[in-house]
Motif scaffolding. Structure first.
Motif, short mmCIF file in Angstrom:
data_model
loop_
_atom_site.label_atom_id
_atom_site.label_comp_id
_atom_site.label_asym_id
_atom_site.label_seq_id
_atom_site.Cartn_x
_atom_site.Cartn_y
_atom_site.Cartn_z
N MET A 94 -71.48 -50.60 -6.45
CA MET A 94 -71.54 -51.02 -5.07
C MET A 94 -70.18 -50.85 -4.39
SD MET A 94 -71.25 -54.81 -4.02
CE MET A 94 -70.23 -54.96 -2.61
N LEU A 95 -69.14 -51.22 -5.17
CA LEU A 95 -67.81 -51.07 -4.58
C LEU A 95 -67.42 -49.59 -4.53
CD1 LEU A 95 -65.57 -53.93 -5.92
CD2 LEU A 95 -66.23 -53.44 -3.58
N GLN A 96 -66.80 -49.24 -3.38
CA GLN A 96 -66.48 -47.82 -3.21
C GLN A 96 -64.98 -47.71 -2.98
OE1 GLN A 96 -67.54 -48.36 0.67
NE2 GLN A 96 -69.72 -48.08 0.38
N ILE A 97 -64.24 -48.17 -4.02
CA ILE A 97 -62.80 -48.25 -3.82
C ILE A 97 -62.14 -46.88 -3.67
CG2 ILE A 97 -60.65 -48.99 -4.91
CD1 ILE A 97 -62.05 -51.44 -5.78
N ARG A 98 -62.59 -45.94 -4.48
CA ARG A 98 -61.91 -44.66 -4.51
C ARG A 98 -61.95 -43.93 -3.14
NH1 ARG A 98 -60.62 -40.22 -8.12
NH2 ARG A 98 -61.14 -41.24 -10.08
N PRO A 99 -63.13 -43.79 -2.53
CA PRO A 99 -63.11 -43.15 -1.20
C PRO A 99 -62.30 -43.92 -0.17
CG PRO A 99 -65.30 -43.99 -1.74
CD PRO A 99 -64.50 -44.08 -2.98
N ILE A 100 -62.26 -45.27 -0.32
CA ILE A 100 -61.48 -46.06 0.64
C ILE A 100 -60.01 -45.73 0.52
CG2 ILE A 100 -60.80 -48.39 1.29
CD1 ILE A 100 -63.52 -49.36 0.43
N VAL A 101 -59.55 -45.68 -0.76
CA VAL A 101 -58.14 -45.38 -0.97
C VAL A 101 -57.82 -44.00 -0.42
CG1 VAL A 101 -56.37 -45.04 -2.71
CG2 VAL A 101 -57.99 -46.93 -2.94
N THR A 102 -58.69 -43.05 -0.68
CA THR A 102 -58.47 -41.70 -0.18
C THR A 102 -58.37 -41.71 1.35
OG1 THR A 102 -59.97 -41.07 -1.94
CG2 THR A 102 -59.24 -39.32 -0.45
N ALA A 103 -59.26 -42.47 1.99
CA ALA A 103 -59.25 -42.53 3.45
C ALA A 103 -57.96 -43.19 3.94
CB ALA A 103 -60.46 -43.31 3.95
N LEU A 104 -57.53 -44.24 3.22
CA LEU A 104 -56.32 -44.94 3.66
C LEU A 104 -55.10 -44.05 3.60
CD1 LEU A 104 -56.66 -48.56 2.24
CD2 LEU A 104 -56.76 -47.80 4.60
N ARG A 105 -55.11 -43.12 2.63
CA ARG A 105 -53.96 -42.21 2.50
C ARG A 105 -53.75 -41.42 3.79
NH1 ARG A 105 -54.84 -40.14 -3.05
NH2 ARG A 105 -53.97 -41.76 -4.40
N LEU A 146 -64.92 -54.17 5.11
CA LEU A 146 -64.44 -55.43 4.53
C LEU A 146 -63.58 -55.14 3.29
CD1 LEU A 146 -67.54 -57.78 4.88
CD2 LEU A 146 -65.44 -57.79 6.21
N THR A 147 -64.06 -54.22 2.45
CA THR A 147 -63.31 -53.89 1.24
C THR A 147 -61.97 -53.25 1.59
OG1 THR A 147 -65.44 -53.34 0.33
CG2 THR A 147 -63.55 -52.90 -1.06
#
Lengths: 411, 433
Positions: free
Chosen positions: A1-12, A338-339
């Motif tokens: 459910m958690l989608q940390i990896r794409p979030i981190v990529t987007a934040l970069r 939110l994440t």
């Protein structure tokens, strides 16, 4: 459910914005943790008990306006006190040179031996007679009160040579940690022994400011009326609820005994609750100020997060539309933002803990503050994480409402 | 070009009112808090006697016994009667005054007034000329009045208004302790903040109401105010002249900076001499600080005020970081518009300037808001009961500083967002349209 990896990529791709939010959270955390600590420290300071029956005590500052001998002053004090005790609603009255929270007074060094070079500790000295304990309502927990025969009238010019003393429990513990202080002798800088005859539970010294920390909670009552042709304090204890009625009659009663005296209109007659309020005004002011600072800081940080996230949502409408078109649910979009915020806030909070500790270390060395307790850091972290989630909610809801058809529009 | 950029900035700010308001409010809060605390700090750490404070010195010597001796401890802050009189009569400085605080019972001649106590300063004659004290009527007394224990007083303007309705009262009498004193002078407006010459009375205490020769006060046995520090067996204020206690303040004026070292040497010689005579036990330990050094040494500015100032500056920093973030969002959102400007020939420099001017406008608006908040903040400070509360006012320097601080800090905050916005490649922006 958690989608940390794409979030981190987007934040970069949004380094500057990410770092700014994290930095803001870190700085806010550092400041509010220390502000909490200051608030707690000040509140603890101003809620220290004075040990006296505060609600029912009136302090009268009586000044003589004519030259008088010590004997004349002593006789006048007796007359005045007798008259004060006869006012309806008065329980007792006594003379003193000082009272808790007065601001200044006589403090002295205490030795355990007559020839000791370095003093054991210091104490505040209250000069009064056998009526003081009842007048202030302090609790005698060991030994006895002064006997009427022990009381001397002492001119400020006389040498300090009382036969006995009553000390606070804190002072007794400091002087004689292993055993009872009763019956032991103490010395005030000369060879004259002073016997401890009684111990009272609590009686705050005349000052609780930082300069007086050397004798905090350490008060000694001496069986001497300290008289001068300048003046003295009368302390009055009233029956419960009578304080205002009695205070209104004091001036008239004293002037009826002898009119050549000065009782200031401004602060000649004060009720103790007012004295307490004024003594701690600075502490209370500082605590309130810190409280306001915390609230305003948190609001600004929240507003900043709302502003920046709204911008990001606006920027990514197309991507959101694409995700929705490819099958992502609304809750997926919501949890994405939110994440994302949780990651940024968490990172900011980690840096903030380091900042908070650093700031605290600096404050401890420069402003004699206490060490920051970990509990405040944790409270601060939780507050900021919740604040972040709360402020990101509205923009994230808006993002989740972006229709899938957005994907087909060019911008 | 400036006018055009200003117009663009205003248009852009109007387009997104909420964001603009958020930035302006954040800057205003940060500036308001910083200016309130900085003003209090500025007022409290000010020079009490601008112009002459560098020529005024507080000589200190160490007359204590060997009890509790620590080699690096600074000498006591006051002097004994004997040393004070010795140094006063030696007159090695241009001017010198020996003084202490007290309280006097005044018996007004007006029947409508009850007797009252007021603060007094017992001093020697040079006090008034050394500290450039302004006189409304009359003047101070002279050295022969000191020697003759003359019953003369100088009173403050306030007391003159209370007792003589502000008329020239020189030559009139003032009754204290059943004794008549002749009024020789009435002071003009005189406010020394901090109360540097005797901090025991209160760091920011008002100047006293009654001034009289020190010798007269001792002759009359008038009550003392302040701090007395004794060693051995002492503590008899009646005969304070002979007791081993420090309780007097001694100040000297040395106008020639070259002579300051010589005076310090003189103090060392004096201590040495007293030690040879057997009066002093400790090795010579002297200090000679001027007014500002003295105030610094005494840490007169309350630590709460310094703490609040640091806190307010931290607060401003958070507000600025917040503004940087919001400005970044705002500028980048306008990538398309900026792309068009770049494509039409505006250089990076032009775009950069345009955005900085926009930041400046926010700063200016924040400055105005901050100023209003600072006025409110200082009004709140003045309502506090602390002794320095009434001093908290914004002066012209601080007023200008408010705007400079607001402008500089927002322009700095605008640097990063503006630079990022300049990096936009026009072609890419136009293509995505």
């Amino acid at each position: 459910m958690l989608q940390i990896r794409p979030i981190v990529t987007a934040l970069r791709r949004h380094k500057a914005g990410t770092i700014l939010i994290a930095l803001q959270i870190a700085l806010t955390l550092a400041i509010i943790c220390n502000a909490f600590s200051i608030i707690q420290q000040r509140l603890a300071h101003l809620s220290q008990p004075s040990g006296i029956d505060e609600a029912n005590i009136i302090v009268v500052q009586n000044e003589w306006a004519k030259p008088m001998s010590t004997q004349q002053v002593n006789a006048q004090v007796d007359t005045d006190l007798e008259a004060l005790r006869h006012i309806a609603g008065v329980r007792d009255a006594a003379i003193s040179n000082a009272y808790p929270l007065r601001g200044n007074g006589w403090d002295d060094r205490i030795m355990l031996k007559p020839d000791q070079l370095k003093p054991t500790t210091s104490t505040a000295l209250f000069f009064s007679d056998e009526r003081l304990l009842d007048t202030l309502g302090v609790h005698l927990i060991a030994g006895r009160n002064f006997l009427p025969g022990e009381i001397k009238a002492m001119d400020v010019r006389d040498e300090l040579s009382p036969p006995s003393a009553i000390v606070t429990q804190a002072l007794a513990m400091h002087l004689f940690p292993n055993g009872s202080a009763l019956g032991k002798s103490i010395y005030f800088g000369d060879a004259h022994p002073v016997t401890i005859v009684g111990i009272v539970e609590t009686l705050q010294p005349h000052s609780v400011d930082r300069w007086a920390s050397g004798f905090a909670s350490q008060t000694t009552i001496l069986p001497c009326r300290l008289l001068s042709d300048w003046g003295n304090y009368y302390l009055i204890r009233t029956e419960p609820g009578q304080i205002d009625a009695v205070a209104a009659k004091v001036r008239q009663t004293l002037f009826a005994q002898d009119a050549i005296r000065v009782i200031s209109d401004k602060d000649g007659i004060q009720e103790f609750p007012q004295i307490r309020k004024e003594a701690y005004e600075r502490d209370r002011g500082m605590a309130v100020l810190m409280g306001i600072v915390c609230v305003v800081l948190l609001s600004i940080t929240a507003a900043g997060i709302v502003g920046l996230t709204s911008f990001w949502v606006g920027q990514r409408r197309k991507q959101i539309g694409v995700r929705r078109a490819l099958g992502a649910r609304r809750s997926d979009i919501l949890s994405y933002f939110l994440t994302e915020n949780l990651l940024i806030s968490g990172g900011g909070a980690l840096v903030g803990i380091v900042f908070a500790m650093g700031l605290n270390l600096w404050l401890v060395t420069r402003f004699e503050m206490q060490r920051l307790s970990l509990a405040y850091v944790l409270i601060g972290v939780v507050m900021l994480l919740l604040l972040g989630q709360g402020s990101v909610l509205a923009p994230a809801m808006r993002a989740s409402k972006v229709p899938p058809v957005e994907a087909t529009r060019s911008i | 070009m400036f006018g055009y950029y200003l117009d663009l900035a205003l248009r852009s700010l109007k387009r997104n009112r909420v964001l603009t308001a958020l930035m302006v409010v954040a800057i205003a809060l940060g500036i308001g808090a910083s200016m309130t605390t900085l003003t209090v700090l500025h007022v409290l750490s000010g020079d009490p006697l601008p112009g002459s404070s560098t020529t005024l010195f507080n000589p200190r010597i160490d007359p204590f016994s060997m009890d509790g001796y620590e080699p690096d401890k600074p000498p006591p802050e006051q002097v004994t009667w004997t040393d004070g009189m010795n140094l006063l009569h030696a007159a090695r400085a241009d001017r010198q005054a020996l003084m202490t605080g007290g309280a006097v019972p005044i018996q007004p001649t007006l029947s409508s007034l009850d007797p009252f106590y007021t603060d007094a300063r017992y001093t020697t004659a040079d006090f008034f000329s050394m500290f450039s004290v302004p006189f409304l009527y009359g003047r101070g007394w002279n050295a022969s009045d000191d020697d003759g224990k003359a019953r003369v007083v100088v009173i403050s303007k306030l007391l003159n208004e209370k007792l003589f309705e502000g008329k020239d009262s020189t030559g009139q009498t003032l009754r204290m302790k059943d004794t008549s004193f002749q009024i020789v002078g009435v002071l003009g407006d005189w406010h020394v903040n901090p109360h540097f010459y005797d901090l025991n009375i209160g760091d920011y205490a008002e100047a006293e109401d009654v001034f009289m020769p020190l010798t007269t006060s001792r002759d009359m046995k008038l009550p003392l105010n302040g701090s007395t520090d004794c060693w051995g067996t002492g503590g008899d204020p009646e005969h304070a002249e002979n007791t081993p206690c420090v309780w007097l303040q001694f100040w000297v004026q040395i106008t020639d900076p070259a002579k300051v070292e010589a005076y310090k040497t003189y103090l060392t010689h004096y201590s040495q001499e007293q030690k040879t005579l057997g009066r002093f036990e400790r090795p010579p330990n002297v200090a000679l600080l001027n007014v500002m050094q003295w105030l610094d040494f005494k840490k007169v500015v309350p630590s709460d005020v310094r703490l609040q100032t640091w806190l307010a500056l931290g607060f401003l920093l958070v507000c600025l970081v917040n503004t940087v973030g919001l400005m970044l969002a705002k500028f980048l959102r306008r990538s398309a518009e900026l792309g068009v400007r770049r494509a039409l020939g505006a250089s990076r420099r032009d775009v950069f300037m345009q955005l900085l001017i926009e930041a400046g406008v926010i700063g200016l608006a924040g400055g105005v808001g901050g100023l209003l908040l600072a006025y409110t903040g200082l009004w709140l400070v003045r309502r506090q009961p602390s002794s320095y509360a009434s001093l908290a006012h914004l002066d012209v320097t601080m007023l200008l500083f408010t705007f400079v601080l607001a402008l500089i800090s927002t322009i700095c905050a605008g640097l990063l967002p503006a630079w990022r916005a300049c990096q936009i490649t026009p072609a890419l922006q136009l293509k995505s349209q």
